[in-house]
Design a protein around this motif. Structure first.
Motif, short mmCIF file in Angstrom:
data_model
loop_
_atom_site.label_atom_id
_atom_site.label_comp_id
_atom_site.label_asym_id
_atom_site.label_seq_id
_atom_site.Cartn_x
_atom_site.Cartn_y
_atom_site.Cartn_z
N LEU A 255 25.87 -20.79 -48.78
CA LEU A 255 27.22 -20.87 -49.35
C LEU A 255 27.62 -22.31 -49.66
CD1 LEU A 255 28.94 -18.35 -46.92
CD2 LEU A 255 28.56 -18.00 -49.37
N ALA A 256 27.19 -23.24 -48.82
CA ALA A 256 27.55 -24.65 -48.98
C ALA A 256 26.32 -25.48 -48.64
CB ALA A 256 28.72 -25.00 -48.06
N PRO A 257 25.49 -25.83 -49.63
CA PRO A 257 24.22 -26.49 -49.36
C PRO A 257 24.32 -27.79 -48.57
CG PRO A 257 24.28 -25.68 -51.61
CD PRO A 257 25.67 -25.50 -51.06
N ASN B 30 19.57 -17.43 -39.72
CA ASN B 30 19.96 -18.47 -38.78
C ASN B 30 21.19 -19.20 -39.31
OD1 ASN B 30 17.57 -18.38 -36.85
ND2 ASN B 30 16.55 -18.61 -38.83
N THR B 31 21.88 -19.90 -38.44
CA THR B 31 23.15 -20.52 -38.81
C THR B 31 23.03 -21.38 -40.06
OG1 THR B 31 23.97 -20.49 -36.53
CG2 THR B 31 24.96 -22.10 -38.03
N HIS B 32 22.01 -22.24 -40.13
CA HIS B 32 21.91 -23.14 -41.29
C HIS B 32 21.60 -22.38 -42.57
CE1 HIS B 32 17.58 -22.79 -40.64
NE2 HIS B 32 17.39 -23.35 -41.82
N GLU B 33 20.84 -21.28 -42.46
CA GLU B 33 20.51 -20.51 -43.66
C GLU B 33 21.76 -19.86 -44.25
OE1 GLU B 33 15.97 -19.05 -42.78
OE2 GLU B 33 17.58 -18.11 -41.64
N ALA C 30 17.95 -29.64 -49.09
CA ALA C 30 17.89 -31.07 -49.41
C ALA C 30 19.26 -31.73 -49.32
CB ALA C 30 17.30 -31.26 -50.81
N ALA C 31 20.31 -30.97 -49.61
CA ALA C 31 21.66 -31.54 -49.61
C ALA C 31 22.26 -31.65 -48.22
CB ALA C 31 22.57 -30.69 -50.50
N GLY C 32 21.80 -30.82 -47.29
CA GLY C 32 22.38 -30.79 -45.96
C GLY C 32 21.46 -31.43 -44.93
N ARG D 175 24.18 -9.93 -36.57
CA ARG D 175 25.03 -9.61 -37.72
C ARG D 175 26.38 -10.30 -37.61
NH1 ARG D 175 23.60 -3.09 -38.27
NH2 ARG D 175 21.70 -3.39 -39.51
N PHE D 176 26.90 -10.36 -36.39
CA PHE D 176 28.15 -11.09 -36.18
C PHE D 176 27.98 -12.56 -36.55
CE2 PHE D 176 30.45 -13.87 -33.13
CZ PHE D 176 31.71 -13.75 -33.69
N LEU D 177 26.87 -13.17 -36.14
CA LEU D 177 26.62 -14.57 -36.51
C LEU D 177 26.71 -14.74 -38.02
CD1 LEU D 177 23.89 -16.96 -35.18
CD2 LEU D 177 24.16 -16.64 -37.63
N ARG D 178 26.05 -13.85 -38.75
CA ARG D 178 26.07 -13.96 -40.21
C ARG D 178 27.50 -13.85 -40.76
NH1 ARG D 178 26.33 -9.87 -43.37
NH2 ARG D 178 25.36 -8.42 -41.89
N ARG D 179 28.26 -12.89 -40.26
CA ARG D 179 29.63 -12.71 -40.76
C ARG D 179 30.52 -13.89 -40.39
NH1 ARG D 179 28.64 -7.61 -38.44
NH2 ARG D 179 30.31 -7.86 -36.88
N ALA D 180 30.38 -14.37 -39.15
CA ALA D 180 31.22 -15.48 -38.70
C ALA D 180 30.92 -16.75 -39.49
CB ALA D 180 31.02 -15.71 -37.21
N VAL D 181 29.63 -17.07 -39.65
CA VAL D 181 29.26 -18.28 -40.39
C VAL D 181 29.66 -18.14 -41.86
CG1 VAL D 181 27.36 -19.76 -41.11
CG2 VAL D 181 27.45 -18.90 -38.77
N SER D 182 29.53 -16.96 -42.42
CA SER D 182 29.97 -16.75 -43.81
C SER D 182 31.46 -17.00 -43.95
CB SER D 182 29.64 -15.31 -44.25
OG SER D 182 28.25 -15.10 -44.29
N PHE D 183 32.25 -16.53 -43.00
CA PHE D 183 33.69 -16.80 -43.02
C PHE D 183 33.96 -18.30 -42.92
CE2 PHE D 183 37.20 -17.96 -40.18
CZ PHE D 183 38.28 -17.68 -41.00
N LEU D 184 33.28 -18.97 -41.99
CA LEU D 184 33.55 -20.38 -41.74
C LEU D 184 33.13 -21.25 -42.92
CD1 LEU D 184 32.37 -20.41 -38.04
CD2 LEU D 184 34.71 -20.81 -38.83
N ALA D 185 31.93 -21.01 -43.45
CA ALA D 185 31.44 -21.82 -44.58
C ALA D 185 32.13 -21.45 -45.87
CB ALA D 185 29.93 -21.66 -44.71
N GLY D 186 32.56 -20.19 -45.99
CA GLY D 186 33.21 -19.73 -47.21
C GLY D 186 34.70 -19.93 -47.18
N GLN D 187 35.42 -19.06 -46.50
CA GLN D 187 36.89 -19.11 -46.51
C GLN D 187 37.45 -20.32 -45.78
OE1 GLN D 187 36.81 -14.52 -45.49
NE2 GLN D 187 38.91 -15.20 -45.77
#
Length: 272
Positions: free
Chosen positions: A96-98, A88-91, A123-125, A58-70
């Motif tokens: 948030l950012a394809p 997973n990290t790429h998902e 496809a974009a990443g 769950r922390f991975l999801r929150r951390a990656v969401s912060f990094l890719a989002g904010q």
């Protein structure tokens, strides 16, 4: 695994591996008897271990969401990937950012087999996979797969989740992290989750430190904080893993003693 499913070559099924033991605790099927025996031995002394591994994901999801989002990060270097599971990290990043680009690193052949089959990019990443050990930072940084996928002149999030506690002092984990962080430009981030001895009974600390579950070192909060020396910790700083930006998670949150793990995210500026 069914009886008809043979493990890929070079996998030693007689020795527990952290990624497969982690998979077992998460309820996965990609593990062997040695992994389950080691997992059960730890769970007998620390029954909340399954809570800890769920909260780490769950922390991975929150951390990656912060990094890719904010934070606007579009490149991720995830070392100690583990066996593929949900979020997973790429998902998380590509939702948030394809165009996000992710390099996964692990040293278990079973992980790499599954990663190449299941961790497929949008496809974009892009996603790529490096067969290496965290203790081989030069091999990781010079890997052709990494160089083709990530631009190290642009910000990268270095993900070291639940892996540094498998690196004993003799391998100088602090120097390894400094080397990896030093290869990244300002504006990059370091993400760490790490098991702690702060909440564990002495007999479990002794058992884990004995080496019978593999190499590693539980660390105190102060020892874990040293991995962030010279970096700018993002609020709330180094926190129990279940509490890091967990306002939207189901309440009540697990107590720190139920996870025995700290987590933090820090921005890399001009290194001091």
């Amino acid at each position: 695994m069914g009886a008809q499913e043979l493990p890929p070559p070079a996998i030693d099924t007689t020795v527990a591996h952290p990624a497969r033991r982690y998979d077992y605790w998460l309820g996965g099927k990609d593990n062997f008897a040695a992994d389950r025996e080691s997992g059960d031995a730890i769970a007998t002394q620390f029954p909340a271990i399954r809570t800890a591994v769920v909260e780490n994901r769950r922390f991975l999801r929150r951390a990656v969401s912060f990094l890719a989002g904010q934070a606007g990060i579009r490149q991720f270097l995830d070392i100690g990937t583990g066996l593929p599971t949900a979020n997973n990290t790429h998902e998380v990043a590509q939702a948030l950012a394809p165009a996000s680009r992710i390099v996964y690193v692990d040293n278990d052949p079973l992980v790499l087999v599954h990663a190449r089959a299941l961790l497929t990019s949008s496809a974009a990443g892009a996603t790529a996979y490096v067969d290496a050990d965290l203790r081989e930072p030069e091999k990781i940084l010079e890997a052709p797969e990494l160089r083709r996928t990530l631009d190290l002149s642009q910000p990268v999030a270095l993900m070291l989740l639940a892996i540094l506690h498998f690196v004993p002092e003799g391998d100088d984990p602090y120097a390894i992290v400094r080397r990896l962080v030093g290869a990244l430009p300002p504006g990059s981030y370091l993400v760490v989750s790490h098991a702690t001895s702060d909440y564990l009974p002495p007999e479990l600390i002794a058992d884990i430190s004995s080496g019978r579950h593999g190499q590693g070192r539980l660390r105190t909060r102060d020892e874990i904080a040293r991995f962030f020396d010279g970096l700018e910790l993002i609020p709330p700083g180094l926190a129990p893993v279940a509490e890091w930006r967990a306002e939207d998670e189901p309440a009540p949150r697990p107590a720190p003693a139920e996870t025995a793990m700290y987590a933090g995210v820090a921005r890399i500026g001009e290194l001091r």
